[in-house]
Design a protein around this motif. Structure first.
Motif, PDB file in Angstrom:
ATOM      1  N   LYS A 102      -6.111 -10.286   5.733  1.00 35.46           N
ATOM      2  CA  LYS A 102      -6.332 -10.556   4.685  1.00 35.46           C
ATOM      3  C   LYS A 102      -7.117  -9.903   3.251  1.00 35.46           C
ATOM      4  CE  LYS A 102      -1.665 -12.976   6.124  1.00 35.46           C
ATOM      5  NZ  LYS A 102      -0.951 -14.021   5.557  1.00 35.46           N
ATOM      6  N   GLU A 103      -8.456 -11.456   3.638  1.00 34.90           N
ATOM      7  CA  GLU A 103      -8.952 -11.065   2.664  1.00 34.90           C
ATOM      8  C   GLU A 103      -9.755  -9.528   2.584  1.00 34.90           C
ATOM      9  OE1 GLU A 103     -13.086 -13.481   1.922  1.00 34.90           O
ATOM     10  OE2 GLU A 103     -11.631 -14.563   2.605  1.00 34.90           O
ATOM     11  N   LYS A 106      -6.686  -7.787   0.696  1.00 35.06           N
ATOM     12  CA  LYS A 106      -6.793  -8.306  -0.688  1.00 35.06           C
ATOM     13  C   LYS A 106      -7.690  -7.214  -1.468  1.00 35.06           C
ATOM     14  CE  LYS A 106      -7.877 -11.704  -2.679  1.00 35.06           C
ATOM     15  NZ  LYS A 106      -9.079 -12.952  -3.113  1.00 35.06           N
ATOM     16  N   SER A 160       0.856  -7.829   3.588  1.00 32.53           N
ATOM     17  CA  SER A 160       0.088  -8.410   2.262  1.00 32.53           C
ATOM     18  C   SER A 160       0.921  -8.937   1.645  1.00 32.53           C
ATOM     19  CB  SER A 160      -0.633  -6.458   1.184  1.00 32.53           C
ATOM     20  OG  SER A 160       0.575  -6.344   0.789  1.00 32.53           O
TER      21      SER A 160
END
Length: 162
Positions: A102-103, A106, A160
């Motif tokens: 996820k990081e 992002k 996302s």
């Protein structure tokens, strides 16, 4: 019950590599042969991805089915011995993987997770390389490649939203 002693099991588990595994080296060599250039284990990125292709804005993780809890895969069975320890360990790995993905997403990286079960034999391995190259040339932001794709986890990690 385990078939070997606790000490022997400990020695066996300690010998398992975290970098330069056979599936990872196979994929790297195939990508290099196909003309792709990359960096390895970039410590500046979350999760230290196994392969970083900056030109494509892409990172690749080659995950062991057992260590990363590949759901639905026969290679990811939790041992009966010391079960609580293994559940905690693998669930922690899965949570960390999800956080890192996820990081990365992002931060604008495209993420590919290749499970080691996707390298079961020569034909599977060749298909895995072809699918990896196809993904690199696509605009897909996230994909998992395995011998059996668990779509619910791929959709959960790949989104996302949150």
């Amino acid at each position: 019950m385990d078939r070997i002693t606790k000490e022997a099991r400990s020695r066996n588990m300690a010998k398992i590599r975290s970098k330069d595994t056979k599936p990872e080296v196979f994929l790297r060599k195939a990508l290099h042969k196909a003309g792709f250039r990359y960096r390895l284990n970039c410590a500046k990125l979350p999760g230290k991805p196994d392969i970083v292709l900056k030109k494509y804005g892409a990172v690749i993780f080659v995950n062991g089915c057992f260590w990363h809890g590949h759901q639905g895969c026969p290679k990811s069975r939790i041992p009966e011995t010391n079960r609580d320890f293994w559940l905690k360990k693998i669930e922690g790995n899965m949570a960390r993987d999800e956080k890192n993905i996820k990081e990365l997403r992002k931060d604008g990286w495209r993420v590919l997770v290749v499970w080691t079960c996707a390298f079961g034999n020569k034909k599977l391995s060749e298909n895995t390389v072809e699918e990896t190259i196809s993904w690199l040339k696509s605009s897909d932001e996230f994909r998992e490649i395995s011998n059996q794709q668990p779509p619910e986890r791929a959709a959960k990690i790949g989104s996302s939203e949150e």
